[in-house]
Design a protein around this motif. Structure first.
Motif, PDB file in Angstrom:
ATOM      1  N   GLY A 211     -12.381   7.016 -11.606  1.00  0.00           N
ATOM      2  CA  GLY A 211     -11.030   7.407 -11.996  1.00  0.00           C
ATOM      3  C   GLY A 211      -9.946   6.440 -11.560  1.00  0.00           C
ATOM      4  O   GLY A 211      -8.768   6.621 -11.913  1.00  0.00           O
ATOM      5  N   THR A 212     -10.292   5.403 -10.799  1.00  0.00           N
ATOM      6  CA  THR A 212      -9.309   4.414 -10.358  1.00  0.00           C
ATOM      7  C   THR A 212      -8.799   3.611 -11.550  1.00  0.00           C
ATOM      8  O   THR A 212      -9.582   3.173 -12.396  1.00  0.00           O
ATOM      9  CB  THR A 212      -9.920   3.456  -9.316  1.00  0.00           C
ATOM     10  OG1 THR A 212     -10.321   4.200  -8.171  1.00  0.00           O
ATOM     11  CG2 THR A 212      -8.931   2.391  -8.902  1.00  0.00           C
TER      12      THR A 212
ATOM     13  N   ALA B 164       0.857  -1.195   0.000  1.00  0.00           N
ATOM     14  CA  ALA B 164       0.000   0.000   0.000  1.00  0.00           C
ATOM     15  C   ALA B 164       0.885   1.235   0.000  1.00  0.00           C
ATOM     16  O   ALA B 164       1.654   1.446   0.933  1.00  0.00           O
ATOM     17  CB  ALA B 164      -0.912  -0.001   1.225  1.00  0.00           C
ATOM     18  N   GLN B 165       0.776   2.063  -1.037  1.00  0.00           N
ATOM     19  CA  GLN B 165       1.668   3.207  -1.195  1.00  0.00           C
ATOM     20  C   GLN B 165       0.884   4.483  -1.472  1.00  0.00           C
ATOM     21  O   GLN B 165       0.014   4.497  -2.349  1.00  0.00           O
ATOM     22  CB  GLN B 165       2.642   2.961  -2.349  1.00  0.00           C
ATOM     23  CG  GLN B 165       3.522   1.742  -2.152  1.00  0.00           C
ATOM     24  CD  GLN B 165       4.297   1.414  -3.398  1.00  0.00           C
ATOM     25  OE1 GLN B 165       3.755   1.450  -4.497  1.00  0.00           O
ATOM     26  NE2 GLN B 165       5.573   1.109  -3.242  1.00  0.00           N
ATOM     27  N   ARG B 166       1.212   5.517  -0.749  1.00  0.00           N
ATOM     28  CA  ARG B 166       0.610   6.828  -0.991  1.00  0.00           C
ATOM     29  C   ARG B 166       1.422   7.602  -2.028  1.00  0.00           C
ATOM     30  O   ARG B 166       2.567   7.296  -2.322  1.00  0.00           O
ATOM     31  CB  ARG B 166       0.550   7.627   0.316  1.00  0.00           C
ATOM     32  CG  ARG B 166      -0.375   7.041   1.388  1.00  0.00           C
ATOM     33  CD  ARG B 166      -0.548   8.047   2.509  1.00  0.00           C
ATOM     34  NE  ARG B 166      -1.464   7.561   3.549  1.00  0.00           N
ATOM     35  CZ  ARG B 166      -1.088   7.235   4.757  1.00  0.00           C
ATOM     36  NH1 ARG B 166       0.182   7.310   5.096  1.00  0.00           N
ATOM     37  NH2 ARG B 166      -1.974   6.818   5.655  1.00  0.00           N
ATOM     38  N   ASN B 167       0.804   8.640  -2.569  1.00  0.00           N
ATOM     39  CA  ASN B 167       1.487   9.619  -3.432  1.00  0.00           C
ATOM     40  C   ASN B 167       2.143   8.977  -4.660  1.00  0.00           C
ATOM     41  O   ASN B 167       3.264   9.316  -5.024  1.00  0.00           O
ATOM     42  CB  ASN B 167       2.529  10.393  -2.627  1.00  0.00           C
ATOM     43  CG  ASN B 167       1.924  11.109  -1.442  1.00  0.00           C
ATOM     44  OD1 ASN B 167       0.831  11.664  -1.532  1.00  0.00           O
ATOM     45  ND2 ASN B 167       2.621  11.091  -0.315  1.00  0.00           N
ATOM     46  N   MET B 168       1.444   8.062  -5.311  1.00  0.00           N
ATOM     47  CA  MET B 168       1.973   7.403  -6.502  1.00  0.00           C
ATOM     48  C   MET B 168       1.338   7.923  -7.789  1.00  0.00           C
ATOM     49  O   MET B 168       1.511   7.348  -8.856  1.00  0.00           O
ATOM     50  CB  MET B 168       1.755   5.893  -6.397  1.00  0.00           C
ATOM     51  CG  MET B 168       2.563   5.228  -5.299  1.00  0.00           C
ATOM     52  SD  MET B 168       4.338   5.279  -5.632  1.00  0.00           S
ATOM     53  CE  MET B 168       4.447   4.149  -7.018  1.00  0.00           C
ATOM     54  N   GLY B 169       0.593   9.002  -7.701  1.00  0.00           N
ATOM     55  CA  GLY B 169      -0.103   9.528  -8.867  1.00  0.00           C
ATOM     56  C   GLY B 169       0.810   9.886 -10.018  1.00  0.00           C
ATOM     57  O   GLY B 169       0.445   9.715 -11.187  1.00  0.00           O
TER      58      GLY B 169
ATOM     59  N   VAL C 206      -9.538   4.326   4.426  1.00  0.00           N
ATOM     60  CA  VAL C 206      -9.116   4.956   5.687  1.00  0.00           C
ATOM     61  C   VAL C 206      -7.602   5.106   5.769  1.00  0.00           C
ATOM     62  O   VAL C 206      -7.084   5.839   6.605  1.00  0.00           O
ATOM     63  CB  VAL C 206      -9.622   4.135   6.886  1.00  0.00           C
ATOM     64  CG1 VAL C 206     -11.149   4.100   6.905  1.00  0.00           C
ATOM     65  CG2 VAL C 206      -9.043   2.726   6.873  1.00  0.00           C
ATOM     66  N   LEU C 207      -6.891   4.403   4.884  1.00  0.00           N
ATOM     67  CA  LEU C 207      -5.426   4.505   4.872  1.00  0.00           C
ATOM     68  C   LEU C 207      -4.923   5.426   3.780  1.00  0.00           C
ATOM     69  O   LEU C 207      -3.740   5.775   3.770  1.00  0.00           O
ATOM     70  CB  LEU C 207      -4.801   3.122   4.646  1.00  0.00           C
ATOM     71  CG  LEU C 207      -5.131   2.015   5.663  1.00  0.00           C
ATOM     72  CD1 LEU C 207      -4.420   0.731   5.300  1.00  0.00           C
ATOM     73  CD2 LEU C 207      -4.763   2.448   7.062  1.00  0.00           C
ATOM     74  N   SER C 208      -5.779   5.812   2.848  1.00  0.00           N
ATOM     75  CA  SER C 208      -5.319   6.574   1.670  1.00  0.00           C
ATOM     76  C   SER C 208      -5.051   8.034   2.030  1.00  0.00           C
ATOM     77  O   SER C 208      -5.380   8.507   3.101  1.00  0.00           O
ATOM     78  CB  SER C 208      -6.351   6.483   0.555  1.00  0.00           C
ATOM     79  OG  SER C 208      -7.561   7.099   0.947  1.00  0.00           O
TER      80      SER C 208
ATOM     81  N   ARG D 143      -5.731   4.749  -7.161  1.00  0.00           N
ATOM     82  CA  ARG D 143      -6.890   5.620  -6.986  1.00  0.00           C
ATOM     83  C   ARG D 143      -6.555   7.051  -7.411  1.00  0.00           C
ATOM     84  O   ARG D 143      -5.372   7.426  -7.494  1.00  0.00           O
ATOM     85  CB  ARG D 143      -7.353   5.581  -5.527  1.00  0.00           C
ATOM     86  CG  ARG D 143      -7.767   4.175  -5.085  1.00  0.00           C
ATOM     87  CD  ARG D 143      -8.175   4.142  -3.618  1.00  0.00           C
ATOM     88  NE  ARG D 143      -8.391   2.765  -3.158  1.00  0.00           N
ATOM     89  CZ  ARG D 143      -9.557   2.133  -3.191  1.00  0.00           C
ATOM     90  NH1 ARG D 143     -10.627   2.765  -3.659  1.00  0.00           N
ATOM     91  NH2 ARG D 143      -9.668   0.893  -2.751  1.00  0.00           N
ATOM     92  N   PRO D 144      -7.558   7.862  -7.664  1.00  0.00           N
ATOM     93  CA  PRO D 144      -7.309   9.233  -8.134  1.00  0.00           C
ATOM     94  C   PRO D 144      -6.449  10.071  -7.178  1.00  0.00           C
ATOM     95  O   PRO D 144      -5.769  10.995  -7.615  1.00  0.00           O
ATOM     96  CB  PRO D 144      -8.717   9.822  -8.255  1.00  0.00           C
ATOM     97  CG  PRO D 144      -9.588   8.639  -8.511  1.00  0.00           C
ATOM     98  CD  PRO D 144      -8.992   7.535  -7.691  1.00  0.00           C
ATOM     99  N   ASP D 145      -6.480   9.742  -5.882  1.00  0.00           N
ATOM    100  CA  ASP D 145      -5.675  10.507  -4.926  1.00  0.00           C
ATOM    101  C   ASP D 145      -4.234  10.020  -4.835  1.00  0.00           C
ATOM    102  O   ASP D 145      -3.452  10.479  -4.001  1.00  0.00           O
ATOM    103  CB  ASP D 145      -6.312  10.465  -3.529  1.00  0.00           C
ATOM    104  CG  ASP D 145      -6.391   9.054  -2.957  1.00  0.00           C
ATOM    105  OD1 ASP D 145      -5.990   8.109  -3.656  1.00  0.00           O
ATOM    106  OD2 ASP D 145      -6.866   8.906  -1.809  1.00  0.00           O
TER     107      ASP D 145
END
Length: 414
Positions: free
Chosen positions: A343-344, A322-327, A412-414, A369-371
């Motif tokens: 948009g996912t 699970a990784q954030r900020n991968m856009g 909840v983790l995004s 995901r879009p975020d």
């Protein structure tokens, strides 16, 4: 033995593939999706990285005798205890960097009786120390190396070096964690050069981390080279106790003290926005599993977690990252992928598992995901990634993997 830069390590290549490369979805997709196991494999593959950089010098007064060190580390006749604080650690002015030749002399003096050839080394002025050689104690040639660097005391990196890797992720014949009298942590791992065991080249290692953040990494093989050399002896030459004595020699710590200090880089997650808790990732994964599987074992660390499940037809390894900020990576990692109404992006892959595992199967669903929150879920047809298959297909179907990757519980983790 060739000298490798840390960036050439498996972990570095895998991380680089995950964050910077990609191309089309079909371009070496298994390498990219397997990057979901970066966190879980980190302990193993950090041990695979040889250190390139500077090294500190030492003049030896005989094997087993006092060490006379030219960088301010002691005086003739002074004890060279493992637990003693190094002079540079007590001084605000770092000692001068040491040369590769001095590191070679240090290694030769610390090894048991035998022939030392094919030496290579770099000095500590570049930020890391490294020395390698081929050692023969009369029972066959063996490659051996020592790497020196710094870690931040109490950091995640220091903790990883001081922890035995998970057997489900790292093939091994055993691992032992020792705490020395001065509080240093030593991890001795008896593993293999090739995770799939296609060649029986053994790699035994000892990683020492001191309370001051000095890191000494010793690696030895039962062949004259790390790779592409025939096995020359049943086992590497140094047993666990000799590995400890070599890794814990105070000369290496004084060498580390000469490595230039650099400002600490900001750690991911310092603001609570980049890092994801391994415990929460694991709990979310377990909650999203289908009801027909039983969880046999589980583990979570950093942004990575895995479970071994059994549906009555054999064990199956399931992992998630699970990784954030991968856009910003969407163009590389999700070219041609399916786009959902919200948009996912979703990419699916069915193919072989780890290289060298005959009959291995890995099924993956990768979502973004879009975020910018990315969830990569993979399942294998065996209880680990590196063992022979225990079943024809993974325990989770592609539809079930997709349900895990796209589950609302991740929000909840995004």
């Amino acid at each position: 033995m060739p000298v490798h830069h840390p960036s050439d390590s498996f972990e570095a290549r895998l991380t680089d593939a995950l964050h910077r490369t990609g191309g089309s979805f079909d371009t070496d997709r298994p390498a990219l999706v397997t990057a979901g196991a970066v966190r879980g494999r980190r302990l193993a593959h950090r041990r695979r990285a040889a250190f390139v950089g500077g090294a500190a010098g030492v003049a030896l007064a005989g094997v087993g005798g006092a060490l006379l060190v030219p960088w301010g580390g002691g005086r003739p006749g002074a004890p060279d205890s493992v637990g003693g604080a190094s002079p540079s650690a007590r001084s605000s002015t770092p000692a001068a960097a040491v040369t590769g030749q001095e590191l070679i002399d240090t290694l030769k003096g610390l090894l048991p009786e035998g022939k030392v050839t094919d030496t290579q080394a770099r000095g500590t002025e570049t930020g890391q120390g490294y020395v390698s050689a081929v050692f023969d104690d009369g029972r066959g040639k063996a490659a051996l190396s020592v790497g020196l660097d710094r870690v931040e005391p109490g950091s995640e990196q220091a903790g990883q070096w001081g922890t035995c890797p998970d057997k489900a992720l790292v093939p091994q014949d055993g691992c032992e964690r020792r705490v020395l009298s001065d509080g240093s942590v030593l991890v001795i791992l008896k593993g293999y050069e090739y995770p799939d065991r296609r060649v029986d080249t053994k790699r035994w290692s000892a990683d020492l981390v001191t309370p001051a953040g000095q890191h000494v990494s010793v690696n030895e093989w039962n062949a004259a080279a790390e790779k592409d050399a025939a096995v020359s002896r049943p086992f590497p030459p140094l047993d666990a106790d000799r590995l400890e004595r070599l890794a814990a020699a105070a000369a290496w710590r004084r060498a580390v003290d000469t490595i230039p200090r650099t400002p600490a880089a900001p750690t991911a997650g310092a603001d609570g926005q980049d890092a994801v808790s391994g415990a929460r990732v694991l709990a979310t994964l377990v909650a999203l599993l289908p009801e027909n599987v039983k969880v046999v074992s589980r583990h979570g660390e950093g942004d990575y977690a895995y479970v071994v499940v059994d549906d009555g037809k054999g064990r199956s390894f399931v992992q998630v990252n699970a990784q954030r900020n991968m856009g910003d990576e969407a163009g590389d990692l999700f070219a041609g992928a399916e786009k959902l109404a919200d948009g996912t992006l979703v990419a699916e892959h069915q193919g072989p598992g780890d290289k060298g595992v005959e009959g291995g199967v890995m099924w993956t669903v990768d979502s973004l995901r879009p975020d910018g929150f990315r969830i990569v879920v993979s399942a294998f047809n065996a209880g680990t990634q590196h063992e022979a298959p225990t079943r024809a297909k993974p325990a989770l179907t592609m539809k079930q993997l997709r349900a895990v990757a796209l589950g609302d519980r991740w929000l909840v983790l995004s």
